[in-house]
Motif scaffolding. Sequence first.
Motif, mmCIF file in Angstrom:
data_model
loop_
_atom_site.group_PDB
_atom_site.id
_atom_site.type_symbol
_atom_site.label_atom_id
_atom_site.label_comp_id
_atom_site.label_asym_id
_atom_site.label_seq_id
_atom_site.Cartn_x
_atom_site.Cartn_y
_atom_site.Cartn_z
ATOM 1 N N VAL A 44 0.031 64.067 0.485
ATOM 2 C CA VAL A 44 1.075 63.060 0.634
ATOM 3 C C VAL A 44 0.520 61.813 1.342
ATOM 4 C CG1 VAL A 44 3.283 62.523 1.744
ATOM 5 C CG2 VAL A 44 2.971 64.718 0.591
ATOM 6 N N ALA A 45 -0.384 62.025 2.309
ATOM 7 C CA ALA A 45 -0.978 60.923 3.067
ATOM 8 C C ALA A 45 -2.178 60.295 2.363
ATOM 9 C CB ALA A 45 -1.396 61.416 4.451
ATOM 10 N N PRO B 95 4.169 60.882 -4.311
ATOM 11 C CA PRO B 95 3.873 60.257 -3.015
ATOM 12 C C PRO B 95 4.039 58.742 -3.110
ATOM 13 C CG PRO B 95 1.829 60.866 -4.113
ATOM 14 C CD PRO B 95 2.955 61.397 -4.964
ATOM 15 N N ALA B 96 4.352 58.124 -1.996
ATOM 16 C CA ALA B 96 4.611 56.693 -2.006
ATOM 17 C C ALA B 96 3.403 55.884 -2.455
ATOM 18 C CB ALA B 96 5.053 56.236 -0.613
ATOM 19 N N TRP B 97 2.195 56.424 -2.256
ATOM 20 C CA TRP B 97 0.988 55.649 -2.567
ATOM 21 C C TRP B 97 0.608 55.690 -4.050
ATOM 22 C CZ3 TRP B 97 -2.719 58.631 -4.856
ATOM 23 C CH2 TRP B 97 -2.722 60.010 -4.594
ATOM 24 N N GLU C 111 12.214 58.892 4.990
ATOM 25 C CA GLU C 111 11.434 57.649 4.994
ATOM 26 C C GLU C 111 10.819 57.335 3.627
ATOM 27 O OE1 GLU C 111 10.043 57.857 9.696
ATOM 28 O OE2 GLU C 111 8.620 58.391 8.103
ATOM 29 N N LYS C 112 11.096 58.176 2.628
ATOM 30 C CA LYS C 112 10.641 57.988 1.242
ATOM 31 C C LYS C 112 9.112 57.999 1.129
ATOM 32 C CE LYS C 112 14.797 55.493 -0.156
ATOM 33 N NZ LYS C 112 15.364 54.276 -0.788
ATOM 34 N N ARG C 113 8.478 58.831 1.925
ATOM 35 C CA ARG C 113 7.027 58.966 1.817
ATOM 36 C C ARG C 113 6.643 59.839 0.628
ATOM 37 N NH1 ARG C 113 4.774 56.418 5.894
ATOM 38 N NH2 ARG C 113 6.057 56.034 7.750
ATOM 39 N N GLY D 145 9.875 62.707 6.693
ATOM 40 C CA GLY D 145 9.055 62.089 5.653
ATOM 41 C C GLY D 145 9.858 61.815 4.391
ATOM 42 N N TRP E 264 1.516 56.358 8.434
ATOM 43 C CA TRP E 264 2.346 57.537 8.708
ATOM 44 C C TRP E 264 1.971 58.095 10.080
ATOM 45 C CZ3 TRP E 264 2.751 62.426 5.109
ATOM 46 C CH2 TRP E 264 3.922 63.129 5.443
ATOM 47 N N TRP F 102 2.300 61.935 10.768
ATOM 48 C CA TRP F 102 1.206 62.746 10.227
ATOM 49 C C TRP F 102 -0.064 62.579 11.066
ATOM 50 C CZ3 TRP F 102 -0.888 66.603 7.946
ATOM 51 C CH2 TRP F 102 -2.201 66.546 7.498
ATOM 52 N N SER G 87 -3.073 54.500 4.105
ATOM 53 C CA SER G 87 -1.901 55.347 3.926
ATOM 54 C C SER G 87 -1.651 56.194 5.167
ATOM 55 C CB SER G 87 -2.077 56.235 2.698
ATOM 56 O OG SER G 87 -0.957 57.056 2.515
#
Length: 393
Positions: A83-84, A384-386, A371-373, A368, A43, A46, A39
């Motif tokens: 988020v990451a 979060p995207a993950w 970019e839809k993160r 972010g 990014w 980040w 992830s």
Amino acid sequence: MNPSSNRSSRLRRFLPRCALLVAMLLAACGGSRSDAHESAEAWKDWNRFAEHYIQADGRLIDWTFEEKSTSEGQSYALFFSLVANDRARFDQVLRWTSENLAGNALGDKLPAWHWGRKDDGSWGVKDGNSAADGDLWTAYSLLEAARLWSAPEYEAIGRKLLAQVAAQEVVMGVVGGAVLLPAPYGFRIGEQRFKFDPCYVPPFQFRYFGTVDPKGPWLSILDGYMTRSAKIFHAGVAPDLITLDAGGGVEADPDRPTASYDAIRVYLWAGMSERDGPGQLQLLRPFAELIRKNGVPPEKVDTRTGQAVPQDWTPSGFMAASLPFLRALGEDDLRKQVQSRMERERSRAWAMNKANYYDEVLVLFGLGWIEKRFRFDREGRLQPAWAKQPAAG
């Protein structure tokens, strides 16, 4: 055929299969460390931010201002680590914050807002007053980390922080709704008047706090802010600070007739707040016209007239912060124009070693988001995207 060439050919065929096998084994083990690595690798903004601004011990350094650290910076580092999906860094940042800003008692104490080099040359807390935005972003990140990582140990600290904020940084009994003070000390004017910073109340965040802590003052604060928004944004722009009184009155702050580095976050939060943002977006639409006229968001705005203060420079972070705002208003052509300018300015700043902490924080938020993160749902929960998204509730 050359033997060495033949070996190279076999090696090239073998390596992708080996990499695939390793990936499958890691996936089968369900390793969160691998997920976090993948992830974070995806990014790049980040990664660069963390490498440049966050020490190995979890301290975020604002190189622009005497290498200081702030509770705001630490709270943003927590949020973006989440988020990451970077739990190792999250824990490092949390540990440093507690040890150095709260005497190793975060939750039982609010963190000091300012840490740095003191007059005697030593390093430590320079101002023990806390900052409500840092306190609440820390609480939010902890509570959402508990949910998203199934780690209840974070929740206890987050709830304690909310209780401390409610006890020390909230004024109850104000007509129209409770008021969040920027800090426990320094923002009361006598007994009946208070200074209020609109950017300290992201609507999605207070909607969330109202869900996880329904007995707290959070929805009263949000309702009061939304009710007062027409007066607060009377000129179509957001102020840095305003003055409120216990009777519900709203006045311009005489010490801050222009809006700048705080106010820019108001547009950012409005663009991200699915449930409560639309009403604010319409009140703040004139700011989009200022962007159109200037080509980029102005660095300073006169809150009395709603006009830009002539400047020959706009921070790249302001451009980034305006992206969700413009997207939410349907101004996509203007958004693309601003984003293109922002990317050029950032590239130049990094190349000249002039990138700064606050600009890059706004980039992580604004770009972010584009970019839809990450997203916030209608109850303010982080998406979060993950992560697998929660069921609607």
